[in-house]
Scaffold this motif. Structure first.
Motif, short mmCIF file in Angstrom:
data_model
loop_
_atom_site.label_atom_id
_atom_site.label_comp_id
_atom_site.label_asym_id
_atom_site.label_seq_id
_atom_site.Cartn_x
_atom_site.Cartn_y
_atom_site.Cartn_z
N ILE A 57 2.29 -4.13 -10.28
CA ILE A 57 0.79 -3.72 -10.38
C ILE A 57 -0.02 -3.74 -9.06
N ALA A 58 0.30 -4.54 -8.14
CA ALA A 58 -0.52 -4.37 -6.86
C ALA A 58 -0.25 -3.08 -6.04
N ARG A 59 1.10 -2.79 -6.10
CA ARG A 59 1.50 -1.34 -5.68
C ARG A 59 0.79 -0.35 -6.34
N HIS A 60 0.69 -0.20 -7.59
CA HIS A 60 0.12 0.82 -8.56
C HIS A 60 -1.49 0.80 -8.26
N MET A 61 -2.09 -0.36 -8.12
CA MET A 61 -3.53 -0.39 -7.82
C MET A 61 -3.79 0.10 -6.44
N GLY A 118 4.31 10.04 -20.64
CA GLY A 118 3.39 11.18 -20.59
C GLY A 118 3.13 11.49 -19.04
N ASP A 119 1.98 12.04 -19.09
CA ASP A 119 1.51 12.37 -17.53
C ASP A 119 0.45 11.33 -16.92
N LEU A 120 0.19 10.13 -17.84
CA LEU A 120 -0.61 9.18 -17.37
C LEU A 120 0.01 8.55 -16.02
N SER A 121 -0.90 7.91 -14.98
CA SER A 121 -0.38 7.32 -13.88
C SER A 121 0.12 5.92 -14.49
N ASP A 174 0.72 -1.18 0.25
CA ASP A 174 0.14 -0.07 0.06
C ASP A 174 1.03 1.31 0.11
N ALA A 175 2.14 1.12 0.16
CA ALA A 175 2.93 2.43 0.17
C ALA A 175 2.85 3.11 -1.37
N PRO A 176 3.02 4.31 -1.33
CA PRO A 176 3.00 4.99 -2.77
C PRO A 176 3.84 4.18 -3.66
N HIS A 177 3.30 4.13 -5.01
CA HIS A 177 4.39 3.34 -5.90
C HIS A 177 5.32 4.27 -6.49
N GLU A 178 6.25 3.67 -7.05
CA GLU A 178 7.56 4.27 -7.58
C GLU A 178 7.00 4.91 -8.86
N GLY A 179 7.38 6.16 -9.06
CA GLY A 179 7.29 6.75 -10.38
C GLY A 179 8.58 6.92 -11.19
N CYS A 180 8.49 6.84 -12.61
CA CYS A 180 9.40 6.67 -13.45
C CYS A 180 9.29 7.81 -14.62
N THR A 181 10.07 8.75 -14.94
CA THR A 181 9.58 9.63 -16.22
C THR A 181 10.28 9.22 -17.34
N GLY A 182 11.41 8.24 -17.32
CA GLY A 182 11.96 7.92 -18.31
C GLY A 182 12.66 9.08 -19.43
N ALA A 183 12.97 10.12 -18.66
CA ALA A 183 13.43 11.19 -19.21
C ALA A 183 14.61 11.26 -19.84
N GLY A 184 14.76 11.57 -21.20
CA GLY A 184 16.05 11.20 -21.90
C GLY A 184 16.29 9.88 -22.19
N LEU A 185 15.55 8.92 -22.00
CA LEU A 185 15.64 7.55 -22.25
C LEU A 185 14.87 7.14 -23.61
N PRO A 187 -0.69 9.97 -5.65
CA PRO A 187 0.64 10.25 -6.55
C PRO A 187 1.59 9.26 -6.16
N ALA A 188 2.81 8.92 -7.22
CA ALA A 188 3.97 8.33 -6.92
C ALA A 188 4.79 9.05 -6.14
N VAL A 189 5.65 8.36 -5.53
CA VAL A 189 6.81 8.84 -4.75
C VAL A 189 7.52 9.70 -5.93
N GLU A 190 8.70 10.49 -5.32
CA GLU A 190 9.52 11.50 -6.28
C GLU A 190 9.93 10.46 -7.27
N PRO A 191 9.49 10.99 -8.78
CA PRO A 191 9.90 10.08 -9.76
C PRO A 191 11.23 10.34 -9.99
N HIS A 192 11.75 9.03 -10.61
CA HIS A 192 13.28 8.87 -11.32
C HIS A 192 13.11 8.78 -12.74
N ALA A 193 14.25 8.82 -13.02
CA ALA A 193 14.29 8.21 -14.94
C ALA A 193 14.05 6.68 -15.14
#
Length: 470
Positions: A257-261, A39-42, A15-26, A276-282
Motif C-alpha cells: 500500500i505504501a508503494r501504491h500511495m 479493470g482500469d482503476l489504479s 517510492d519506486a513505481p508500484h507493481e501492476g497486475c492485470t489478472g488477465a485470464g485469472l 503509472p505502474a511498472v509493466e503489468p503482469h498477470a
C-alpha cells in the motif's frame, strides 16, 4: 541536506513505481475475476492480507494510531480526559522510515495535536512524514499546527491539496476547482523493523468528531481549535460520527500500500494523473486471504471507479450488503443494481437518512430519493444513532469480498474527489464486516417509496451539473 532518494535508499524503494497486475485470464468465477483483474482503476497487486484489526470504535481507532506511532496504547480514561499534553510512553516506539497521513481534513484539536506531537517525535529522528490534506478544509489554526511542523522539521512534507487550474477542463472543471478535494483516507507507518508497520483505511478523518461524541475542553490552549456544538462542522462547530477503519499489520500488505500511495504522492501536477505502474503482469491467481488497494482520481483516469464498482455489482450472485452515508448513484451503478435485482440478488443498504450537516438540504433528500427509487425491493434502512451520524463506507458481496473505502455511493465520489480503499477477498473479514452492517440494520427502520421530496429539490435534480456535485 542531499537528495532524498540518495540519502534514504529504503524510501527510494518505497517510492519506486508500484507493481501492476492485470489478472488477465485469472479467476474461477465472476467475483474472483473482478477482484483479480480490477479493470482500469489504479490498484496494487493482490498480496496476502495477514494480521488485521477492525476498528469500529472511535477511541480504539485513535488509540491504534497512538500505538502505531509510540508502540504503546494509552488508557481509554486518558483519552477521555482530553489532555493534549498527556504523557506518552516512547520506550517501545518503532523505528519508522516513512509516515503517510492522507485525509479530507486534519484539525488542530485534541486528536490532531496528539498526532502532531507524535509526528514531531519521529520527524526529529529523521522519519519522512508526508501529509496530504484538503486545502479548503484547513483553518488558520490547523495550518499553524501542521504547516508549522513542516517549517520546523525538514523531513515533514505537506501538500495542502487544491485542484490546480491547469487540470480544470471546461465549465465543470472550472467549477470543480471550488469543491474538488482529496477524500483519500489513509494512516500509514512504515517501519524498518519486521512486523511493526501499520496501515489504517476507512471513513475517519483526524477530527474529534470521529473519536468522541463531545469535543474535549481545550479552553486552556489558545493555539488549538475550540468547537461550538451549536454550529455545523463546516462553520467551526462539531459533528460526531459512527465510523469504521481496518488496521493492516503484515509487511506484505502495508508495504504494498505504501508503494501504491507513492503513485498519488508523486502524481503529475498539471494533469493530476497518478504515476503509472511498472509493466503489468498477470499476477497471482490466489484470491482467498488476499487484499488490493485502489486509488481513484476521476477527473484524470476517466472515472474508472464507476465501471469497476459496476463490475463488482454485476459479479454478485446472491447478496450485497452496504453501509454508506451518501446515496446519489451514477447511472452505471443504478443500472447495475437493477441487473442484480433481475438475478435475484438480495440487497441491503443502511444509511443515516437525515444527514444533519451543512449540505443537509440536498444530501438528505437524495437519500430519500434512493428510498423512492429502490425501496420497493432493496431493504433500505435508516439508522440514526443520534447524535452520531453513520459515516462508514462498507460493502460486502456474496459473503466473500469486502470493500472498505473512502468512497461514498454518490456522484461526488465518482466524478470529483480523489478516493481510495481496500478490496479484501477473505471470508472471515466478510463475516465480521457483515455482522457490523447487520448491527446497524438491526437498530434502524425500513424506508419505503413515498418519501416527500420538496419541489425545489426535484428541480435541482433535473440539472445534471448540480447532481454531479453531490
Amino acid at each position: 541536506m542531499g537528495r532524498e532518494e540518495l540519502l534514504r535508499p529504503r524510501i527510494a524503494q518505497l517510492d519506486a513505481p508500484h507493481e501492476g497486475c492485470t489478472g488477465a485470464g485469472l479467476g474461477s468465477d465472476p467475483l474472483a475475476r473482478a477482484f483479480l483483474q480490477g479493470g482500469d482503476l489504479s490498484m496494487s497487486c493482490a498480496v496476502p492480507l495477514g494480521a488485521t484489526r477492525l476498528l469500529p470504535d472511535g477511541l480504539d481507532a485513535l488509540n491504534a494510531k497512538v500505538e502505531a506511532l509510540t508502540g504503546s496504547a494509552v488508557s481509554r480514561s486518558a483519552l477521555l480526559a482530553g489532555d493534549p499534553m498527556m504523557p506518552l510512553d516512547w520506550s517501545n516506539a518503532p523505528d519508522l522510515d516513512l509516515i503517510y497521513l492522507n485525509y479530507l481534513n486534519m484539525n488542530a484539536d485534541f486528536s490532531g495535536y496528539l498526532v502532531a506531537r507524535m509526528l514531531a517525535w519521529h520527524a526529529a529522528r529523521g522519519t519522512i512524514v508526508r501529509i496530504l490534506v484538503s486545502d479548503v478544509m484547513l483553518t488558520d489554526t490547523d495550518r499553524n499546527l501542521f504547516e508549522g511542523l513542516a517549517a520546523q522539521y525538514p523531513t515533514v512534507q505537506i501538500q495542502p491539496y487544491r485542484f490546480p487550474a491547469s487540470a480544470a477542463e471546461g465549465l465543470e472543471g472550472q467549477l470543480g476547482r471550488l469543491h474538488r478535494v482529496t477524500h483519500v483516507k489513509l494512516f500509514a507507518t512504515i517501519s524498518r523493523q519486521a512486523g511493526r508497520s501499520r496501515v489504517m483505511i476507512g471513513g475517519r478523518n483526524i477530527h474529534e468528531g470521529y473519536f468522541f461524541e463531545e469535543p474535549r475542553d481545550l479552553s486552556a490552549y489558545a493555539f488549538l481549535h475550540h468547537y461550538d456544538p451549536s454550529q455545523t462542522r463546516l462553520t467551526g462547530g462539531f459533528s460526531t460520527y459512527e465510523d469504521f477503519e481496518i488496521e493492516l499489520r503484515s509487511d506484505p500488505a502495508t508495504h504494498a500500500i505504501a508503494r501504491h500511495m507513492a503513485a498519488l504522492w508523486h502524481r503529475d501536477f498539471d494533469t493530476q494523473s497518478l504515476r503509472p505502474a511498472v509493466e503489468p503482469h498477470a499476477g497471482s491467481a490466489r484470491t482467498e486471504g488476499m487484499v488490493r488497494h485502489f486509488i481513484s482520481v476521476p477527473f484524470a483516469d476517466g472515472r474508472t471507479q464507476i465501471s469497476y464498482y459496476a463490475q463488482l455489482i454485476d459479479a454478485a450472485q446472491h447478496s450485497i450488503e452496504i453501509a454508506i452515508p451518501y446515496l446519489n448513484l451514477p447511472p452505471a451503478l443504478d443500472a447495475a443494481l437493477h441487473r442484480a435485482r433481475l438475478r435475484g440478488v438480495r440487497v441491503d443498504v443502511v444509511t443515516t437518512v437525515r444527514v444533519r450537516e451543512a449540505t443537509d438540504f440536498m444530501v438528505s433528500n437524495l437519500n430519500r430519493t434512493f428510498a423512492n427509487d429502490f425501496g420497493d425491493w432493496v431493504s433500505f434502512i435508516d439508522y440514526d444513532p443520534e447524535p452520531r451520524l453513520l459515516h462508514a463506507k462498507l460493502i460486502v458481496i456474496d459473503d466473500r469480498l469486502t470493500i472498505i473505502a473512502s468512497t461514498n455511493l454518490n456522484m461526488r465520489s465518482f466524478v470529483h474527489d480523489m478516493e481510495n480503499g481496500l478490496l479484501i477477498m477473505d471470508r472471515a473479514i466478510a463475516r465480521q464486516v457483515s455482522a457490523i452492517i447487520q448491527g446497524y440494520i438491526g437498530a434502524g427502520d425500513r424506508m419505503y417509496p413515498g418519501q416527500e421530496i420538496p419541489g425545489y429539490i426535484r428541480f435541482l435534480q433535473r440539472l445534471a451539473l448540480i447532481m454531479r456535485a453531490f
